[in-house]
Every structure is written in structure tokens, then in C-alpha cells.
Design a protein around this motif. Structure first.
Motif, PDB file in Angstrom:
ATOM      1  N   GLU A 144       1.485  -5.720  -7.780  1.00  0.00           N
ATOM      2  CA  GLU A 144       0.192  -6.393  -7.815  1.00  0.00           C
ATOM      3  C   GLU A 144      -0.653  -5.964  -6.623  1.00  0.00           C
ATOM      4  N   VAL A 145      -1.917  -5.654  -6.876  1.00  0.00           N
ATOM      5  CA  VAL A 145      -2.784  -5.129  -5.821  1.00  0.00           C
ATOM      6  C   VAL A 145      -4.115  -5.866  -5.807  1.00  0.00           C
ATOM      7  N   HIS A 146      -4.780  -5.763  -4.653  1.00  0.00           N
ATOM      8  CA  HIS A 146      -6.104  -6.351  -4.467  1.00  0.00           C
ATOM      9  C   HIS A 146      -7.193  -5.344  -4.846  1.00  0.00           C
ATOM     10  N   ILE A 147      -8.290  -5.867  -5.335  1.00  0.00           N
ATOM     11  CA  ILE A 147      -9.519  -5.101  -5.511  1.00  0.00           C
ATOM     12  C   ILE A 147     -10.640  -5.912  -4.854  1.00  0.00           C
TER      13      ILE A 147
ATOM     14  N   VAL B  86      -7.819   5.289  -9.110  1.00  0.00           N
ATOM     15  CA  VAL B  86      -7.495   4.175  -8.205  1.00  0.00           C
ATOM     16  C   VAL B  86      -8.463   4.131  -7.027  1.00  0.00           C
TER      17      VAL B  86
ATOM     18  N   ILE C 274      -8.760   0.170  -5.474  1.00  0.00           N
ATOM     19  CA  ILE C 274      -7.463  -0.461  -5.268  1.00  0.00           C
ATOM     20  C   ILE C 274      -7.061  -0.260  -3.818  1.00  0.00           C
ATOM     21  N   GLU C 275      -6.469  -1.262  -3.232  1.00  0.00           N
ATOM     22  CA  GLU C 275      -6.203  -1.279  -1.798  1.00  0.00           C
ATOM     23  C   GLU C 275      -5.524   0.006  -1.313  1.00  0.00           C
TER      24      GLU C 275
ATOM     25  N   HIS D 226      -0.576  -1.467  -9.521  1.00  0.00           N
ATOM     26  CA  HIS D 226      -0.533  -0.047  -9.186  1.00  0.00           C
ATOM     27  C   HIS D 226       0.914   0.299  -8.904  1.00  0.00           C
TER      28      HIS D 226
ATOM     29  N   VAL E 294      -1.107   2.739 -13.575  1.00  0.00           N
ATOM     30  CA  VAL E 294      -1.988   1.606 -13.329  1.00  0.00           C
ATOM     31  C   VAL E 294      -1.943   0.728 -14.572  1.00  0.00           C
TER      32      VAL E 294
ATOM     33  N   CYS F 274      -6.457   3.021  -1.404  1.00  0.00           N
ATOM     34  CA  CYS F 274      -6.603   4.236  -2.215  1.00  0.00           C
ATOM     35  C   CYS F 274      -7.977   4.885  -2.085  1.00  0.00           C
TER      36      CYS F 274
ATOM     37  N   ILE G  87      -4.080  -6.691 -11.750  1.00  0.00           N
ATOM     38  CA  ILE G  87      -3.995  -5.232 -11.717  1.00  0.00           C
ATOM     39  C   ILE G  87      -2.737  -4.830 -10.959  1.00  0.00           C
TER      40      ILE G  87
END
Length: 328
Positions: free
Chosen positions: A301-304, A242, A247-248, A297, A276, A250, A295
Motif C-alpha cells: 500500500e502506497v501514498h499518493i 508510477v 506514488i511515493e 505498488h 501496480v 517514484c 493503490i
């Protein structure tokens, strides 16, 4: 002290011989994740598609994989799941470079002496030991206060995973728990995450895993008929993954053990049954270039750091290009 001993004996009835095993709660957690995944993406599991499931060679990991797959098969008996737990795949399921191992060594890693002092400051067992033992002579001759405190901390925190309904939190004061957790949190961080002094060498352990994810996705897109590729590893594999995927929250890089807890928490990054998921969405009439992904985590839902105007969705071509460039 006697009350604590009686509680420990009760716990031992469940724990004896089960060190390192998957607990019944772990089985339930994996079944739950599988059920929610199936419900969230029903189109992926229609008919009789194939699923590739692979785990590390550690037994509890393989048992986690089977618990997950069993629930999917209950929901759709026509799924074709291949299970593998083999050394053949350890070069991406649980990979560590020699360079990384030298950095993370608790005996001679560049962070080890600072950590030793940090742990010493944060381990204050006198009050706890005095509450458990009344014979000072016995303490002097037989009791290692720090070892007892750490042992009781692990039992206390691990009771969340056991079936026996016994708690030991009453033995500790909140500050003691916070101090001990800071030590554990820092050890997890320096051993698996993006510690600033490591300059990315620990996070790079996940490159082969990310490459397998990308290659598996390409295979599924080209071939069709593949519902999912499932990979089962450990917290020490999820943490660098991650971070590498950025991933935000991390991938944060700090070096001061007193600051880590403010920006990175093990129980947020890798709670028990951490996971994930990358879910793919394709318009039946569209091309490969139209595929979208989101995506998740730990099922959120998470930002990349890839540009999108339709979060939580990203264009797969943009995501793959971004990650392929990272692997270079």
C-alpha cells in the motif's frame, strides 16, 4: 578464468536460444501475484465476471499475461478472460513521444556526455581481467576489458532469473558491483523516470496509459460485471506510470548522476514482475461518490498526493479528479 568458463558453459545450456524469453521463474512470479490478488480481493472474482487482459506485442509480455490469467482461471474456472496482444493498444501500453526519444538518446541526448564520463569513472576492469586471463599479450590483442566486465556483470545479476544454480558474484568486489549498478540505475532513471533536465517529457509518456486506467475504471463502475482490467507492459512503462501517478518515492527529480542512487533505485521501483494495482471498494447501498480505492505498488500500500483521512483508502472521485487534471 577456466573455472569461470566452465560455469558459463553450464549456464549456456539453459540460456542458448532463450534471449528475451519469459523464464520459468517469471511464470511462477506472475502466477503468485495472481493468486495473492485473488485471495486479497475475493469479492471481485466471484461468479462469472469478465476480465480484459492486454499486453504489448513482445512475446514474453504476452506469456506473462497468460501465466497470470491461467492462475486466475484455475482459482475460478467461470471467469471470462479476453486475451489480446495487439498493435492496436501499443499507443498506451508502450508509448514514447519523439520529444522523449530525443531526450533519452544515449548518443546525443543532453545528458549523454556527462553519463559517458560517469560510466568511465565507474568502470574499472583491470583487477577482474587480470583474475580471468594470465596472458597479458592475449589481453592486449583479444580482450576488450570494459566489454568483458559489463558482460560478466549482466550474466552475474541475471542469474537470479535462471533455473541453473550458478553464481558469479565471487568474481567481483562489492565496490565494483556498486559502481556498475550506479551506471545501470542512472540509465534507467534518465531513460524512464523524472530526470530534472527532462522537465516531465519522459514521465508524460505514461499519460495515455493513465487515461486508459481511468477510462477502464469508469467503464467497470458504470457497467458492472467486470472483475478486473489487466495491462501487461515493461519496466520502461511502469517507471513513468508510477512517476506520473506520484506514488511515493517514484517521482523524485534530480540531475546529478552521482546523487541518483540516494533517492531512486531501479530494484525498488521496478523489480522483476513489478506491478501496480488499484483496488476498488463499493458499499452495495452507496452511490458512485462513495467508492473507495487503495493503490498498491509491488503489492505494498502506497501514498499518493491526494487528501484522505482513512489511508490506505482514498475516495475514488478525489483520485480520478486529481489524475484527470494531471492529464490536462
Amino acid at each position: 578464468g577456466e573455472d569461470t568458463r566452465q560455469r558459463l558453459l553450464k549456464v549456456w545450456e539453459e540460456a542458448e536460444g532463450h534471449g528475451g524469453d519469459l523464464t520459468p521463474l517469471g511464470v511462477r512470479q506472475h502466477r503468485g501475484i495472481a493468486e495473492r490478488m485473488y485471495a486479497a480481493f475475493p469479492e471481485a472474482f466471484k461468479g462469472n465476471p469478465s476480465i480484459s487482459a492486454r499486453s504489448t506485442v513482445v512475446l514474453r509480455c504476452a506469456m506473462s499475461m497468460v501465466a497470470f490469467g491461467d492462475r486466475l482461471k484455475e482459482l475460478n474456472p467461470n471467469l471470462r478472460i479476453s486475451y489480446e496482444a495487439s498493435h492496436k493498444y501499443m499507443d498506451y501500453l508502450n508509448y514514447h513521444t519523439d520529444e522523449s526519444n530525443r531526450f533519452t538518446s544515449s548518443t546525443d541526448g543532453p545528458w549523454a556526455e556527462e553519463y559517458r564520463k560517469f560510466e568511465d569513472v565507474h568502470t574499472n576492469p583491470d583487477r577482474l581481467i587480470a583474475s580471468l586471463f594470465k596472458d597479458k599479450r592475449f589481453i592486449l590483442k583479444k580482450v576488450n576489458p570494459k566489454e568483458v566486465m559489463w558482460g560478466m556483470y549482466w550474466v552475474t545479476s541475471d542469474m537470479q532469473n535462471a533455473e541453473t544454480k550458478v553464481s558469479f558474484y565471487d568474481l567481483f568486489q562489492p565496490q565494483e558491483l556498486f559502481d556498475l549498478w550506479q551506471c545501470i540505475n542512472y540509465r534507467f532513471y534518465v531513460g524512464n523516470a523524472n530526470h530534472a533536465d527532462g522537465k516531465g517529457i519522459v514521465v508524460a509518456n505514461a499519460k495515455s496509459l493513465l487515461r486508459n486506467i481511468l477510462d477502464s475504471a469508469d467503464e467497470a463502475i458504470q457497467k458492472g460485471g467486470i472483475a478486473a482490467t489487466l495491462r501487461f507492459g515493461h519496466d520502461g512503462n511502469v517507471i513513468p506510470l508510477v512517476a506520473l501517478m506520484q506514488i511515493e518515492n517514484c517521482n523524485v527529480a534530480v540531475d546529478d548522476p552521482y546523487e541518483v542512487y540516494k533517492v531512486w533505485s531501479d530494484f525498488k521501483v521496478v523489480p522483476m514482475a513489478a506491478n501496480v494495482q488499484i483496488a476498488f471498494f463499493r458499499n452495495e447501498k452507496g452511490s458512485v461518490d462513495d467508492i473507495l480505492v487503495k493503490i498498491l505498488h509491488n503489492e505494498h500500500e502506497v501514498h499518493i498526493p491526494v487528501q484522505t483521512d482513512q489511508f490506505p483508502f482514498y475516495k475514488w472521485s478525489d483520485v480520478e479528479s486529481y489524475y484527470r487534471n494531471l492529464l490536462k
